[in-house]
Design a protein around this motif. Structure first.
Motif, PDB file in Angstrom:
ATOM      1  N   PRO A   1      36.200  46.476  39.950  1.00 24.38           N
ATOM      2  CA  PRO A   1      35.962  46.345  41.394  1.00 24.38           C
ATOM      3  C   PRO A   1      34.606  46.927  41.796  1.00 24.38           C
ATOM      4  CG  PRO A   1      37.650  48.012  40.930  1.00 24.38           C
ATOM      5  CD  PRO A   1      37.393  47.295  39.654  1.00 24.38           C
ATOM      6  N   GLY A   2      33.854  46.138  42.531  1.00 29.11           N
ATOM      7  CA  GLY A   2      32.548  46.591  43.005  1.00 29.11           C
ATOM      8  C   GLY A   2      31.419  46.411  42.021  1.00 29.11           C
ATOM      9  N   ALA A   3      31.713  46.016  40.784  1.00 27.74           N
ATOM     10  CA  ALA A   3      30.661  45.767  39.806  1.00 27.74           C
ATOM     11  C   ALA A   3      29.987  44.428  40.103  1.00 27.74           C
ATOM     12  CB  ALA A   3      31.226  45.777  38.394  1.00 27.74           C
ATOM     13  N   ALA A   4      28.782  44.275  39.588  1.00 28.35           N
ATOM     14  CA  ALA A   4      28.003  43.070  39.861  1.00 28.35           C
ATOM     15  C   ALA A   4      28.726  41.831  39.342  1.00 28.35           C
ATOM     16  CB  ALA A   4      26.625  43.180  39.218  1.00 28.35           C
ATOM     17  N   SER A   5      28.715  40.785  40.158  1.00 31.06           N
ATOM     18  CA  SER A   5      29.283  39.497  39.788  1.00 31.06           C
ATOM     19  C   SER A   5      28.238  38.422  40.061  1.00 31.06           C
ATOM     20  CB  SER A   5      30.546  39.226  40.604  1.00 31.06           C
ATOM     21  OG  SER A   5      30.211  38.809  41.916  1.00 31.06           O
ATOM     22  N   PRO A   6      28.457  37.198  39.599  1.00 30.82           N
ATOM     23  CA  PRO A   6      27.471  36.140  39.871  1.00 30.82           C
ATOM     24  C   PRO A   6      27.232  35.895  41.356  1.00 30.82           C
ATOM     25  CG  PRO A   6      28.954  35.475  38.112  1.00 30.82           C
ATOM     26  CD  PRO A   6      29.509  36.746  38.673  1.00 30.82           C
ATOM     27  N   ASP A   7      28.231  36.247  42.189  1.00 27.54           N
ATOM     28  CA  ASP A   7      28.098  35.991  43.637  1.00 27.54           C
ATOM     29  C   ASP A   7      27.939  37.271  44.457  1.00 27.54           C
ATOM     30  OD1 ASP A   7      28.461  33.186  43.287  1.00 27.54           O
ATOM     31  OD2 ASP A   7      30.621  33.550  43.055  1.00 27.54           O
ATOM     32  N   GLY A   8      27.667  38.377  43.814  1.00 28.34           N
ATOM     33  CA  GLY A   8      27.516  39.645  44.524  1.00 28.34           C
ATOM     34  C   GLY A   8      28.189  40.763  43.771  1.00 28.34           C
ATOM     35  N   VAL A   9      29.413  41.134  44.213  1.00 26.10           N
ATOM     36  CA  VAL A   9      30.206  42.129  43.495  1.00 26.10           C
ATOM     37  C   VAL A   9      31.644  41.625  43.421  1.00 26.10           C
ATOM     38  CG1 VAL A   9      28.756  44.089  44.176  1.00 26.10           C
ATOM     39  CG2 VAL A   9      30.749  43.476  45.578  1.00 26.10           C
ATOM     40  N   TRP A  10      32.378  42.098  42.420  1.00 22.07           N
ATOM     41  CA  TRP A  10      33.779  41.724  42.295  1.00 22.07           C
ATOM     42  C   TRP A  10      34.593  42.398  43.399  1.00 22.07           C
ATOM     43  CZ3 TRP A  10      34.003  37.664  39.586  1.00 22.07           C
ATOM     44  CH2 TRP A  10      33.267  37.505  38.399  1.00 22.07           C
ATOM     45  N   PRO A  11      35.597  41.698  43.942  1.00 23.33           N
ATOM     46  CA  PRO A  11      36.398  42.259  45.035  1.00 23.33           C
ATOM     47  C   PRO A  11      37.276  43.413  44.561  1.00 23.33           C
ATOM     48  CG  PRO A  11      37.317  40.171  44.314  1.00 23.33           C
ATOM     49  CD  PRO A  11      36.002  40.328  43.596  1.00 23.33           C
ATOM     50  N   PHE A  12      37.875  44.117  45.536  1.00 26.01           N
ATOM     51  CA  PHE A  12      38.632  45.327  45.237  1.00 26.01           C
ATOM     52  C   PHE A  12      39.815  45.057  44.320  1.00 26.01           C
ATOM     53  CE2 PHE A  12      41.324  43.588  48.508  1.00 26.01           C
ATOM     54  CZ  PHE A  12      42.592  44.121  48.282  1.00 26.01           C
ATOM     55  N   ASP A  13      40.399  43.858  44.375  1.00 27.79           N
ATOM     56  CA  ASP A  13      41.614  43.569  43.617  1.00 27.79           C
ATOM     57  C   ASP A  13      41.358  42.723  42.375  1.00 27.79           C
ATOM     58  OD1 ASP A  13      40.922  41.289  45.001  1.00 27.79           O
ATOM     59  OD2 ASP A  13      42.950  40.874  45.741  1.00 27.79           O
ATOM     60  N   ILE A  14      40.121  42.707  41.880  1.00 26.92           N
ATOM     61  CA  ILE A  14      39.803  41.851  40.733  1.00 26.92           C
ATOM     62  C   ILE A  14      40.570  42.268  39.480  1.00 26.92           C
ATOM     63  CG2 ILE A  14      37.775  43.193  40.020  1.00 26.92           C
ATOM     64  CD1 ILE A  14      38.209  39.330  39.932  1.00 26.92           C
ATOM     65  N   ALA A  15      40.798  43.572  39.286  1.00 25.63           N
ATOM     66  CA  ALA A  15      41.548  44.009  38.108  1.00 25.63           C
ATOM     67  C   ALA A  15      42.983  43.512  38.165  1.00 25.63           C
ATOM     68  CB  ALA A  15      41.509  45.534  37.993  1.00 25.63           C
ATOM     69  N   LEU A  16      43.576  43.512  39.354  1.00 23.38           N
ATOM     70  CA  LEU A  16      44.928  42.984  39.524  1.00 23.38           C
ATOM     71  C   LEU A  16      44.953  41.489  39.232  1.00 23.38           C
ATOM     72  CD1 LEU A  16      47.885  43.122  40.374  1.00 23.38           C
ATOM     73  CD2 LEU A  16      47.123  43.049  42.763  1.00 23.38           C
ATOM     74  N   THR A  17      43.975  40.762  39.733  1.00 22.15           N
ATOM     75  CA  THR A  17      43.882  39.331  39.451  1.00 22.15           C
ATOM     76  C   THR A  17      43.864  39.075  37.951  1.00 22.15           C
ATOM     77  OG1 THR A  17      42.707  38.877  41.518  1.00 22.15           O
ATOM     78  CG2 THR A  17      42.423  37.287  39.735  1.00 22.15           C
ATOM     79  N   ASP A  18      43.042  39.849  37.236  1.00 20.31           N
ATOM     80  CA  ASP A  18      42.930  39.660  35.791  1.00 20.31           C
ATOM     81  C   ASP A  18      44.202  40.092  35.070  1.00 20.31           C
ATOM     82  OD1 ASP A  18      40.397  38.695  36.240  1.00 20.31           O
ATOM     83  OD2 ASP A  18      39.381  40.550  35.655  1.00 20.31           O
ATOM     84  N   GLY A  19      44.840  41.154  35.546  1.00 21.74           N
ATOM     85  CA  GLY A  19      46.085  41.593  34.932  1.00 21.74           C
ATOM     86  C   GLY A  19      47.182  40.556  35.080  1.00 21.74           C
ATOM     87  N   LEU A  20      47.263  39.936  36.244  1.00 21.04           N
ATOM     88  CA  LEU A  20      48.258  38.888  36.451  1.00 21.04           C
ATOM     89  C   LEU A  20      47.972  37.672  35.572  1.00 21.04           C
ATOM     90  CD1 LEU A  20      48.691  39.127  40.321  1.00 21.04           C
ATOM     91  CD2 LEU A  20      50.361  39.764  38.576  1.00 21.04           C
ATOM     92  N   SER A  21      46.694  37.342  35.419  1.00 24.94           N
ATOM     93  CA  SER A  21      46.335  36.249  34.510  1.00 24.94           C
ATOM     94  C   SER A  21      46.740  36.580  33.081  1.00 24.94           C
ATOM     95  CB  SER A  21      44.831  35.978  34.575  1.00 24.94           C
ATOM     96  OG  SER A  21      44.445  35.517  35.853  1.00 24.94           O
ATOM     97  N   ALA A  22      46.597  37.843  32.707  1.00 24.78           N
ATOM     98  CA  ALA A  22      46.995  38.267  31.360  1.00 24.78           C
ATOM     99  C   ALA A  22      48.493  38.103  31.156  1.00 24.78           C
ATOM    100  CB  ALA A  22      46.577  39.708  31.132  1.00 24.78           C
ATOM    101  N   LEU A  23      49.283  38.534  32.130  1.00 24.89           N
ATOM    102  CA  LEU A  23      50.738  38.411  31.993  1.00 24.89           C
ATOM    103  C   LEU A  23      51.159  36.948  31.874  1.00 24.89           C
ATOM    104  CD1 LEU A  23      52.093  41.134  34.446  1.00 24.89           C
ATOM    105  CD2 LEU A  23      52.130  41.166  31.944  1.00 24.89           C
ATOM    106  N   GLU A  24      50.429  36.048  32.520  1.00 30.94           N
ATOM    107  CA  GLU A  24      50.758  34.627  32.409  1.00 30.94           C
ATOM    108  C   GLU A  24      50.543  34.117  30.985  1.00 30.94           C
ATOM    109  OE1 GLU A  24      48.468  32.518  35.271  1.00 30.94           O
ATOM    110  OE2 GLU A  24      49.635  33.235  36.996  1.00 30.94           O
ATOM    111  N   LYS A  25      49.638  34.751  30.244  1.00 26.85           N
ATOM    112  CA  LYS A  25      49.331  34.319  28.875  1.00 26.85           C
ATOM    113  C   LYS A  25      50.246  34.961  27.834  1.00 26.85           C
ATOM    114  CE  LYS A  25      45.716  31.679  29.724  1.00 26.85           C
ATOM    115  NZ  LYS A  25      45.709  30.232  29.404  1.00 26.85           N
ATOM    116  N   ILE A  26      50.950  36.020  28.197  1.00 28.55           N
ATOM    117  CA  ILE A  26      51.789  36.732  27.237  1.00 28.55           C
ATOM    118  C   ILE A  26      53.198  36.170  27.314  1.00 28.55           C
ATOM    119  CG2 ILE A  26      52.740  38.978  26.580  1.00 28.55           C
ATOM    120  CD1 ILE A  26      50.242  40.262  27.797  1.00 28.55           C
ATOM    121  N   PRO A  27      53.718  35.595  26.236  1.00 30.82           N
ATOM    122  CA  PRO A  27      55.052  34.990  26.297  1.00 30.82           C
ATOM    123  C   PRO A  27      56.113  35.999  26.729  1.00 30.82           C
ATOM    124  CG  PRO A  27      53.928  34.398  24.257  1.00 30.82           C
ATOM    125  CD  PRO A  27      53.093  35.461  24.909  1.00 30.82           C
TER     126      PRO A  27
END
Length: 261
Positions: free
Chosen positions: A86-112
């Protein structure tokens, strides 16, 4: 050094660069979300591993790969998450506050989910693990949270009182949005069993984080096992075990086996 079975890409962007040398490598700039899979034959369950680093970087080996290899030895597939910060540089500015949650949920979708699933988080990764455990449909057998800032970094529950906000603002906003284990914030109370391991004298992550959760567990009659070790340092993980905290991996392994059924 054992290599992952597979690296599963969860978002757009260039591959992450892992800095340093084993066993102290870090990911200082997360350019895309990834899962580093460490699989075993005939697993008894699957575990998402969230390494710490204060939401400023990721302690990829110390709190990620080493935990995955320990879990492999217990018979679990393990998946180390490299989530954006969160807050680190992204292609469009900075990553939003909940980006880690977004990625964690994407991870759970990939884990059977054909086998019992757990999330293990260390330090700030424990806050993310607790947040994931609160999400509807997470379908977890349990969450393990180790020396993590789960609630007393929130603006209303800070310990010590008056502690300054954490930069960048997106990081503080994530702590404010998700205080884990506070009865007055029911969206942050995990529905699955919880295992806590903390250090009594930890100055980086005060024990109030665990105590707040323990009080909530008592009042709400949650399924919680909590362990506070008297002389453990912050970040004891699986290395600094020359004290009573040396028992935590064995105790956690038994807890997981019981919850996996």
């Amino acid at each position: 050094m054992q290599q992952p079975t597979e690296i599963i890409v969860l978002s757009d962007g260039p591959a992450n660069i892992i800095e340093g040398a084993w066993p102290d490598r870090t990911i200082d700039q997360v350019t895309r979300a990834e899962l580093h899979a460490f699989r075993v034959e005939a697993p008894r369950g699957r575990v998402l591993v969230c390494a710490g680093g204060g939401y400023l970087r990721l302690m990829h080996d110390r709190e990620g790969v080493e935990a995955a290899l320990w879990l492999n030895g217990l018979g679990y597939d393990a998946y180390v998450l490299a989530h954006r910060l969160p807050g680190a540089a992204s292609p469009d500015g900075v990553w939003p506050f909940d980006i880690a949650l977004t990625d964690g949920l994407s991870a759970l979708e990939k884990i059977p989910n054909d086998l019992p699933r757990f999330v293990l988080g260390l330090s700030s990764g424990g806050h993310l693990a607790g947040t994931l455990a609160c999400q509807p449909g997470a379908n977890l057998a349990g969450v393990l949270i180790t020396y993590a800032p789960i609630n007393a970094n929130h603006r209303d529950y800070k310990a010590p009182a008056g502690k300054p906000d954490y930069p960048p603002v997106e990081k503080q906003a994530f702590y404010d949005a998700w205080p884990i284990g506070i009865a007055a914030q029911p969206h942050g109370v995990p529905a699955c069993p919880v295992f806590l391991a903390y250090a009594l004298l930890d100055e980086m992550v005060p024990v109030e984080h665990a105590l707040n959760f323990i009080t909530t567990a008592r009042d709400l009659k949650l399924d919680l096992d909590a362990h506070v070790f008297g002389q453990a340092p912050h970040g004891f993980a699986l290395r600094e075990l020359a004290g009573t905290q040396g028992s935590w991996p064995e105790v956690a392994a038994r807890w997981m086996a019981a919850k996996a059924g």
